[in-house]
Design a protein around this motif. Structure first.
Motif, PDB file in Angstrom:
ATOM      1  N   VAL A   1       0.837  -1.201   0.000  1.00 26.25           N
ATOM      2  CA  VAL A   1       0.000   0.000   0.000  1.00 26.25           C
ATOM      3  C   VAL A   1       0.870   1.248   0.000  1.00 26.25           C
ATOM      4  CG1 VAL A   1      -1.665   1.339   1.347  1.00 26.25           C
ATOM      5  CG2 VAL A   1      -1.981  -1.122   1.080  1.00 26.25           C
TER       6      VAL A   1
ATOM      7  N   SER B   1       0.654   3.564  -3.251  1.00 22.60           N
ATOM      8  CA  SER B   1       0.031   4.869  -2.983  1.00 22.60           C
ATOM      9  C   SER B   1       0.969   6.003  -3.366  1.00 22.60           C
ATOM     10  CB  SER B   1      -0.329   4.990  -1.505  1.00 22.60           C
ATOM     11  OG  SER B   1      -1.270   4.026  -1.115  1.00 22.60           O
TER      12      SER B   1
ATOM     13  N   CYS C   1      -2.370   1.830 -10.224  1.00 24.44           N
ATOM     14  CA  CYS C   1      -2.412   1.197  -8.903  1.00 24.44           C
ATOM     15  C   CYS C   1      -2.825  -0.266  -8.990  1.00 24.44           C
ATOM     16  CB  CYS C   1      -3.372   1.957  -7.983  1.00 24.44           C
ATOM     17  SG  CYS C   1      -2.800   3.593  -7.464  1.00 24.44           S
TER      18      CYS C   1
ATOM     19  N   SER D   1      -4.844   1.134  -2.157  1.00 24.85           N
ATOM     20  CA  SER D   1      -3.896   2.245  -2.279  1.00 24.85           C
ATOM     21  C   SER D   1      -4.544   3.452  -2.943  1.00 24.85           C
ATOM     22  CB  SER D   1      -2.671   1.805  -3.092  1.00 24.85           C
ATOM     23  OG  SER D   1      -2.019   0.726  -2.466  1.00 24.85           O
TER      24      SER D   1
END
Length: 331
Positions: free
Chosen positions: A78, A82, A102, A236
């Motif tokens: 994540v 992110s 993502c 994310s």
């Protein structure tokens, strides 16, 4: 059938089958005693919003654990997805491109985990620990101690994803709540109505027997990690929309503990082969309800990790105790 059993045996079977629902109801009653306004829509929707981030990861983790494996890299996944996802958004000014990035990045990391375990014959703990370390190290290097922040051009539009919702009269249903519920339903269907779900439980119950039955065990292992990576990618994207600024060093910390704790509370066997998505769904909500009550009691948030660890220990001990009662051995 319960009607064919003695009252005592039927009661034990009923408690065993619906233990997660019983736990949820008891916890809900306790929450209402602690806070009479607990069931106000603003509080309920807030719990769902808080649950959605780790909840989406927990759905994937439920598959992994049902296969008899573990993934401790999800928090670091994540963090790196992110951070780089925000960079993509800032460079392209396209929310759609960020979302696709993502999801694709999550799939790639999940595939790497799956290949290391299925084809490289590495223990899941070691493989995902290595991936966790690599992801965290890379994003820390790229971030150089600073946060990844959404620029002003995309701020308002991107923020609406996590902050928005559907207005029904005086009630606002957050998008994050809807996504979590829909994802849980889809995972429930996969685990109960598809060949993949049956194969996951078969591999988790007995990998050797699964191979002898003609199941492609390696493919199942790769699939569960790829799906978990995809869920980390989706998480994310939503997490970035919620916080708008991602800290490389701290983002995703203890997410793996929270996800595992939710799965354990939900009744999924930590040894694999047994579990229900509805249990994981309720487990996520129960975990956040516990956090909610502890916050109201002014318990420091720094103790969240200790609480997660304690929940996992208690859940596994209860699973082992039940296994001893049912089978005379741990399982």
């Amino acid at each position: 059938m319960l009607k064919d059993l003695t009252p005592k045996t039927a009661a034990k079977k009923l408690v065993s089958e619906y233990s997660c629902w019983l736990s949820f109801i008891l916890l809900l009653i306790l929450a209402l005693i602690v806070n009479h306004n607990f069931l106000r829509w603003t509080n309920v929707s807030n719990i769902f919003v808080q649950s959605s981030i780790t909840g989406l990861i927990a759905l994937g983790m439920s598959m992994v654990i049902s296969t008899g494996l573990i993934d401790i890299s999800v928090g670091a996944q994540v963090a790196i997805i992110s951070g780089l996802g925000i960079e993509v958004l800032n460079k392209t000014n396209s929310i759609l491109i960020m979302l696709l990035f993502c999801l694709a990045f999550g799939l790639v990391i999940g595939l790497i985990n799956g290949l290391l375990i299925a084809k490289g014959r590495m223990p899941a703990m070691i493989a995902t620990l290595a991936v966790q370390s690599a992801c965290r190290s890379i994003i820390n290097q790229l971030g150089q101690g600073g946060p990844f922040s959404v620029n002003s051009e995309n701020y308002d539009a991107f923020r609406k994803i996590a902050a928005g919702g559907i207005q029904l009269g005086s009630f606002k249903i957050p998008f994050l709540m809807i996504i979590f519920i829909v994802a849980s339903i889809l995972f429930h269907i996969i685990m109960t109505r598809t060949r993949l779900g049956k194969h996951i439980y078969a591999v988790g119950s007995n990998e050797t027997s699964a191979r002898l039955a003609g199941i492609n065990v390696d493919r199942v292992k790769i699939a569960v990690f790829v799906i978990t990576g995809f869920m980390c990618g989706l998480t994310s994207f939503l997490y970035s929309s919620r916080v708008m600024s991602v800290a490389a060093a701290s983002t995703g910390n203890l997410y793996e503990m929270d996800a595992i704790a939710a799965v354990a509370i939900g009744g999924t066997s930590m040894n694999g082969g047994k579990g229900k998505i509805i249990g994981t769904f309720l487990g996520v909500l129960m975990f956040k309800m516990i956090n909610n009550m502890l916050t109201m009691a002014n318990v420091p948030t720094f103790l969240n990790g200790a609480i997660s660890g304690a929940i996992i220990i208690i859940a596994v001990l209860l699973q082992n105790y039940q296994a001893i009662r049912n089978n005379g051995k741990l399982g």
